[in-house]
Scaffold this active site. Structure first.
Site, mmCIF file in Angstrom:
data_model
loop_
_atom_site.group_PDB
_atom_site.id
_atom_site.type_symbol
_atom_site.label_atom_id
_atom_site.label_comp_id
_atom_site.label_asym_id
_atom_site.label_seq_id
_atom_site.Cartn_x
_atom_site.Cartn_y
_atom_site.Cartn_z
ATOM 1 C CB CYS A 1 -3.762 6.635 5.053
ATOM 2 S SG CYS A 1 -5.209 6.103 5.712
ATOM 3 C CB CYS B 1 -14.285 -1.668 19.827
ATOM 4 S SG CYS B 1 -15.038 -0.109 20.363
ATOM 5 C CB CYS C 1 -8.604 1.617 0.993
ATOM 6 S SG CYS C 1 -8.372 1.103 2.875
ATOM 7 C CD GLN D 1 -19.430 -4.315 15.943
ATOM 8 O OE1 GLN D 1 -18.220 -3.857 15.103
ATOM 9 N NE2 GLN D 1 -19.467 -4.509 16.898
ATOM 10 C CB CYS E 1 -0.961 0.106 1.143
ATOM 11 S SG CYS E 1 -1.976 1.500 1.214
ATOM 12 C CG ASP F 1 -21.154 -3.614 21.515
ATOM 13 O OD1 ASP F 1 -20.189 -3.009 21.532
ATOM 14 O OD2 ASP F 1 -21.500 -4.216 20.376
ATOM 15 C CE1 TYR G 1 -23.556 2.860 26.625
ATOM 16 C CE2 TYR G 1 -23.379 0.716 27.766
ATOM 17 C CZ TYR G 1 -23.161 2.013 27.652
ATOM 18 O OH TYR G 1 -22.906 2.709 28.774
#
Length: 396
Positions: free
Chosen positions: A26, A352, A102, A226, A20, A325, A255
């Site tokens: 980026c 996460c 990408c 997701q 890449c 979550d 959530y």
């Protein structure tokens, strides 16, 4: 849930850097200097350092093919030297790095965004200038159903006025007949948020549908869903397995977003599920999704999860299990306190961010809960981020 060790050994190994050219500019793929097996080892150690104090951390579940997994792609637009460019914001800035394809993004979505960029000058349309507040196109958001193949294109504009709208739309749909809906979202505020509050459906019904864990879900422009459907199935099945629900259970899905975990759990177990979410669009989708899946044992409320749980605790409501979550910032302290007060038998925390997860687990472990299982899942290959599912149970 057991990891498939045979799959892990067969997993596609991406070479370092992956070719890449935008890797250093980026900032989106922080781990491209490692091959995929090295990335998984790095994340495993990261989870153990943060969460190992609470118990055994299972082997991280990786992907067989960890590329082009993002089913939600968004690009910012800008005029530079008389030309329109599109791409992603450089990390911690509003400088746009031009992108045509990408490693992480759905390839079809990238093609649509590049086509829109080329289409603008043909219709004498400019990119939006966030400093002057002038111009037309600000962002393009593309969402694609992994199993359904349905495609949503959201054109985020700085003004409601859309010159030659019919012709522009016709050219887009002629080039990509696979597109099932197009929405114009208006955002003329000085904000880092991509989407504004006002939108118009230009084509189709304004949403797409996709299937996850054998349930169908409606996805609107502003709904949380997701971005990695392959790993999401693993994540949600792990969470539901951890909860070990019975038909007699009463469950809170905090959530809850569009109701994904709650609806799958309600349908598979028969337990009564109450979902809470602050985003009203997501709640509307959750109600619709429950109806579409013939799930009558789930109900959804638009409210702050912490405040809802505090009020429920004050009214003496009890839950046998809680799914939580929260966003990357972690849980609200009031919500954690209300868990302690209502004392559900089991808490399944999907996170996460290992940093905020560690913080919240410390609070719960000091206030009557014990961590029983920790399962990392690689939802975001080539990035620093890692998702974890944690089961906590009430101390006897």
């Amino acid at each position: 849930m057991k990891t498939d060790k045979t799959k892990n050994t067969k997993r596609k190994k991406e070479g370092k850097g992956n070719g890449c050219p935008l890797y250093k500019k980026c900032g989106g793929c922080q781990l491209q200097n490692m091959n995929y097996e090295e990335q998984l080892s790095f994340k495993q150690v990261k989870c153990i350092k943060a969460l190992g104090k609470f118990g055994h951390v299972e082997e991280i579940i990786g992907m067989d093919n960890p590329v082009h997994y993002r089913n939600k792609v968004q690009a910012a637009f800008k005029n530079v030297n008389g030309k329109v460019i599109s791409g992603v914001y450089q990390s911690a800035s509003h400088r746009i790095v031009p992108v045509t394809e990408c490693l992480l993004e759905d390839e079809f979505a990238d093609e649509i965004i590049v086509f829109v960029r080329k289409l603008l000058p043909q219709f004498r349309l400019n990119a939006y200038n966030e400093d002057t507040g002038r111009g037309f196109l600000r962002h393009v958001l593309v969402r694609r159903g992994f199993s359904s193949g349905e495609v949503m294109v959201v054109l985020v504009t700085g003004t409601e006025l859309f010159p030659k709208k019919k012709e522009f739309l016709g050219a887009l749909l002629k080039a990509f007949p696979e597109i099932t809906t197009v929405v114009q979202n208006v955002n003329n505020s000085k904000t880092s948020m991509v989407l504004g509050k006002k939108e118009f459906v230009l084509y189709g019904n304004g949403y797409i549908e996709d299937t996850l864990c054998s349930c169908k879900f409606r996805i609107s422009p502003r709904s949380f869903y997701q971005i990695n459907p392959v790993q999401t199935e693993i994540l949600y099945k792990t969470a539901i397995d951890f909860a070990a629900l019975k038909k007699s259970d009463r469950v809170l899905d905090a959530y809850c977003g569009t109701g994904t975990i709650g609806i799958v759990a309600a349908k598979s177990s028969g337990a009564k599920v109450v979902g809470v979410e602050l985003n009203s669009d997501a709640v509307s989708d959750a109600v619709f999704n429950a109806r579409e899946n013939n799930v009558e044992n789930a109900e959804f409320y638009c409210a702050d999860a912490g405040r809802f749980m505090v009020e429920a605790a004050a009214q003496g409501e009890k839950f046998n299990a809680v799914f939580m979550d929260p966003p990357r910032a972690g849980s609200d302290l009031n919500f954690l306190k209300s868990i302690v007060k209502t004392a559900p038998e089991r808490v399944v925390y999907v996170s996460c961010s290992v940093e905020t997860l560690e913080r919240d687990l410390l609070f719960l472990s000091k206030n009557g809960y014990r961590v029983k299982k920790i399962q990392p899942v690689d939802m975001f290959p080539h990035t620093n981020h890692v998702e974890c599912v944690v089961l906590l149970s009430r101390k006897k």
